[in-house]
Design an enzyme around this catalytic site. Structure first.
Site, PDB file in Angstrom:
ATOM      1  N   ASP A  13      75.762 -15.381  41.865  1.00  0.00           N
ATOM      2  CA  ASP A  13      76.854 -16.257  41.431  1.00  0.00           C
ATOM      3  C   ASP A  13      76.536 -17.051  40.174  1.00  0.00           C
ATOM      4  OD1 ASP A  13      78.236 -15.396  43.701  1.00  0.00           O
ATOM      5  OD2 ASP A  13      77.348 -16.982  44.924  1.00  0.00           O
ATOM      6  N   ALA A  15      77.635 -16.475  37.368  1.00  0.00           N
ATOM      7  CA  ALA A  15      78.760 -16.234  36.454  1.00  0.00           C
ATOM      8  C   ALA A  15      78.504 -15.004  35.576  1.00  0.00           C
ATOM      9  CB  ALA A  15      79.099 -17.472  35.606  1.00  0.00           C
ATOM     10  N   LYS A  16      77.934 -13.978  36.216  1.00  0.00           N
ATOM     11  CA  LYS A  16      77.707 -12.701  35.540  1.00  0.00           C
ATOM     12  C   LYS A  16      79.027 -12.065  35.117  1.00  0.00           C
ATOM     13  CE  LYS A  16      75.648 -11.357  39.301  1.00  0.00           C
ATOM     14  NZ  LYS A  16      75.618 -12.628  40.044  1.00  0.00           N
ATOM     15  N   ALA A  39      79.252  -8.607  46.492  1.00  0.00           N
ATOM     16  CA  ALA A  39      79.400  -9.279  45.200  1.00  0.00           C
ATOM     17  C   ALA A  39      80.813  -9.831  45.058  1.00  0.00           C
ATOM     18  CB  ALA A  39      79.122  -8.293  44.069  1.00  0.00           C
ATOM     19  N   GLY A  40      80.922 -10.950  44.376  1.00  0.00           N
ATOM     20  CA  GLY A  40      82.223 -11.508  44.019  1.00  0.00           C
ATOM     21  C   GLY A  40      82.096 -12.012  42.600  1.00  0.00           C
ATOM     22  N   HIS A  41      82.608 -11.252  41.640  1.00  0.00           N
ATOM     23  CA  HIS A  41      82.478 -11.610  40.226  1.00  0.00           C
ATOM     24  C   HIS A  41      83.819 -12.106  39.710  1.00  0.00           C
ATOM     25  CE1 HIS A  41      78.769  -8.760  39.724  1.00  0.00           C
ATOM     26  NE2 HIS A  41      78.623  -9.665  40.664  1.00  0.00           N
ATOM     27  N   GLN A 227      74.462  -9.732  42.537  1.00  0.00           N
ATOM     28  CA  GLN A 227      73.491 -10.670  43.138  1.00  0.00           C
ATOM     29  C   GLN A 227      72.571 -11.220  42.039  1.00  0.00           C
ATOM     30  OE1 GLN A 227      73.770  -7.333  45.061  1.00  0.00           O
ATOM     31  NE2 GLN A 227      75.570  -8.443  45.704  1.00  0.00           N
ATOM     32  N   ARG A 308      78.344 -23.295  48.912  1.00  0.00           N
ATOM     33  CA  ARG A 308      77.039 -22.884  48.397  1.00  0.00           C
ATOM     34  C   ARG A 308      76.084 -24.082  48.449  1.00  0.00           C
ATOM     35  NH1 ARG A 308      79.851 -20.086  43.206  1.00  0.00           N
ATOM     36  NH2 ARG A 308      80.498 -18.143  44.178  1.00  0.00           N
ATOM     37  N   SER A 416      77.767 -21.611  28.434  1.00  0.00           N
ATOM     38  CA  SER A 416      79.136 -21.601  28.941  1.00  0.00           C
ATOM     39  C   SER A 416      79.512 -23.007  29.406  1.00  0.00           C
ATOM     40  CB  SER A 416      79.239 -20.601  30.088  1.00  0.00           C
ATOM     41  OG  SER A 416      80.523 -20.635  30.653  1.00  0.00           O
TER      42      SER A 416
END
Ligand code: GDP
Ligand code: IMO
Ligand code: MG
Length: 427
Positions: A13, A15-16, A39-41, A227, A308, A416
Site C-alpha cells: 500500500d 501507492a504503487k 492487492a488493491g492498487h 504488496q 492499517r 507525492s
C-alpha cells in the site's frame, strides 16, 4: 531507460498504483507478475478513483498493453467483475489485456483453506486477505492439485477438476469443512468455471513469449509490483508475509523476463509506515500519532477495509529492501499526511538485545525484540497538497526528504503530495 520496475519497499500500500499509472505514459507494456486479488492498487484520474486488484494500473492509458503474467494467481470471478466494472465506467478492456495461460487459478477450496490455515500454530494470526492466495501458491509448488488458466482449454479438464475436488474433500473434511460445502461441489464448480473460461478465452495467451518478443523488439516494459518487499516470501518478515516474491526478486520468474532486461528499479515508500495484518512492526505508533496518521492518510485496507497499523518511517527496513530490490531511486508518497505534525521521527537503527544495529533481523522473533532508535526532525505544519516543485516545499519538508534519501541510501526522485496524478513532484 527502457524497462522499469515499481516495487513497494515496505509492507504494501505504498501507492504503487499511482506511480505505475504515472509512469505508464513512458512505457508500451505494463505487467503484473505476482500476487493476486490480495492487492488493491488505487489510481485517481480525471476526478475518478479506481481500485484495481488484478488488472495492471496501466489500463487507463490507451495504446498500452496490460499483461497478467504467469506469476499471478488469478481468481477468474474477481477478474471478470473487475473487467465489467471498468467497462461500465468507460475504460476500454479488450485486446489491451492479456492473461498468461501459465498463471495459476484460485478455486473455491483455496478460500476455505485460507480461512483455516491463516491461524499460525505459534499464536498470532498472519491476518491474510482471505483471498485464497497462499493456498493457491501452495498448490502451484505442490503441483499435483494445481490448476492453471491454460488447463481450461484442453480436453479432460472437468475430470481433472473433479479429481482435485475429491482429494481436497478428503483433506478438508477433517479440518471442519462440510462434505457438501459449495466450495467442494465439483459439478457446480465445473459449470461456473466453464463459463469463466469462455469469457476469458480472448485474453488468454502465452505471455512469456510475448514479453520475450517485446524485449527483442525494444518495447518499453513497466513491471508493477504488488504488496511490498517486507512481505516477500523469502526475504520478508516470515511467516507474516504473502506467498510470493513481492520484492524485485519476483520479476524474472513471475514474468518470464530475465533480470538483465530490467533497466531501472523505482522503490516506492510512504513518508511513514503502515502494515495490515499480523506480524512485528518496530516503529508502530499504537497511540494518538498512529491515529492521526490513519485519519489523515485514510489508512484503511483497499481490499479488506481493515484499519492499517501506522507508525514512523523505518529506515533500517527500507535500506534493506532498497538493496534487496536493486533500487535505483525512491518515490516518497503521502508526504502531505505528515503536514500537521510538529515533530516527525525516522527510525535509523535498532537496539537488539542491548546492542545497536542497522541490520534488518533475519528472524521474526528477533524483529519482535528490537527497539527502534529514532531521530527527530521538526515538522512543517503547512499544507503542501498544492505544491508542484521541490523548491516550493517548506524547508523542513525538504530537509525531511533529504534525510530520507540519505538514510535509505537512494536518491528521492518523485514526491507525492496527494492522490491525484497532478499532485506529484519530480525531483
Ligand atoms: P498500492 O496498493 O501501493 O497501490 O496503494 P493503495 O492504493 O492501497 O494505497 C494508497 C492510498 O493512498 C490510495 O488511497 C491512494 O489514492 C492514496 N494516495 C496516493 N498518493 C497519495 C498522496 O501523496 N497523498 C495522499 N494523501 N494520498 C495518496
Ligand atoms: P498491495 O499490492 C498490504 C498482507 C495481508 C497479510 C499478508 C498475507 O495493495 O500493496 P495474503 O492474503 O497475501 O496471504 O496476506 O499480506 N497483504 C497486503 N498488505 N498491501 C497489499 O497489497 C497486501 N497483500 C497482502 O494483509 O498481512
Ligand atoms: Mg494496496
Amino acid at each position: 531507460m527502457a524497462n522499469t520496475a515499481v516495487i513497494g519497499l515496505q509492507w504494501g500500500d505504498e501507492a504503487k498504483g499511482k506511480i505505475v499509472d504515472l509512469l505508464t505514459e513512458n512505457h508500451d507494456i505494463v505487467v503484473r507478475y505476482q500476487g493476486g486479488a490480495n492487492a488493491g492498487h488505487t489510481v485517481v484520474t480525471g476526478g475518478q478513483t479506481f481500485k484495481l486488484s488484478l488488472i495492471p494500473s496501466g489500463i487507463f492509458r490507451p495504446n498500452v498493453q496490460c499483461v497478467i503474467a504467469n506469476g499471478v494467481v488469478v481468481n477468474p470471478k474477481t477478474l471478470l467483475a473487475e473487467i465489467d466494472g471498468l467497462r461500465k465506467r468507460g475504460v476500454r478492456v479488450g485486446g489491451n489485456l492479456m492473461i498468461s495461460s501459465r498463471a495459476h487459478v484460485i478455486l473455491p477450496w483455496h478460500v476455505e483453506e485460507d480461512r483455516i490455515l491463516n491461524e499460525c500454530p505459534t499464536g498470532e494470526a498472519i491476518g491474510t486477505t482471505l483471498r485464497g492466495i497462499g493456498p493457491c501458491y501452495r498448490d502451484k509448488i505442490g503441483r499435483s492439485q494445481a490448476v492453471r488458466v491454460g488447463d481450461f482449454y484442453e480436453a479432460g479438464w472437468r475430470e481433472r477438476i473433479s479429481a482435485v475436488a475429491e482429494s481436497k474433500r478428503r483433506m478438508l473434511e477433517p479440518l471442519g469443512v462440510a462434505a457438501d460445502s459449495p466450495a467442494l461441489d465439483a459439478q457446480a464448480i465445473c459449470g461456473e468455471y466453464a463459463d469463466y473460461a469462455e469469457r476469458l478465452r480472448p485474453f488468454v495467451s502465452d505471455t512469456t513469449q510475448f514479453l520475450l518478443d517485446a524485449v527483442d523488439s525494444g518495447q518499453r516494459i513497466l513491471f508493477e509490483g504488488a504488496q511490498g518487499a517486507l512481505l516477500d516470501i523469502d526475504h520478508g518478515t516470515f511467516p507474516y508475509v504473502t506467498s510470493s516474491n513481492s520484492s524485485g526478486m519476483g520479476i524474472p520468474a513471475g514474468a518470464g523476463v530475465p533480470g538483465r532486461h530490467i533497466h531501472k528499479v523505482l522503490g516506492v515508500v510512504k513518508a511513514y509506515c503502515t502494515r495490515v495484518g499480523g506480524g512485528p512492526f518496530p516503529t508502530e505508533q499504537d497511540n494518538e500519532i498512529g491515529q492521526h496518521i490513519r485519519q489523515r492518510g485514510q489508512e484503511y485496507g483497499t481490499v479488506t477495509r481493515r484499519p492499517r497499523r501506522c507508525g514512523w518511517f523505518d529506515a533500517v527496513a527500507a535500506r534493506y529492501t532498497a538493496r534487496l530490490s536493486g533500487t535505483d531511486a525512491i518515490a516518497v508518497m503521502l508526504l502531505d499526511v505528515l503536514s500537521a505534525l510538529p515533530e516527525i521521527r525516522i527510525c535509523t537503527a535498532y537496539e537488539l538485545d542491548g546492542e545497536r544495529t542497522d541490520r534488518f533481523p533475519d528472524h521474526v522473533e528477533r524483529l519482535r525484540r528490537v527497539q527502534p532508535v529514532f531521530e527527530s526532525l521538526p515538522g512543517w505544519q503547512k499544507e503542501i497538497s498544492d505544491v508542484r516543485r521541490l523548491g516550493d516545499l517548506p524547508a523542513n519538508a525538504r530537509k525531511y526528504l533529504d534525510r530520507l534519501g540519505e538514510v535509505v541510501g537512494r536518491p528521492v526522485e518523485i514526491v507525492s503530495v496527494g492522490p491525484d496524478r497532478a499532485q506529484t513532484i519530480f525531483a
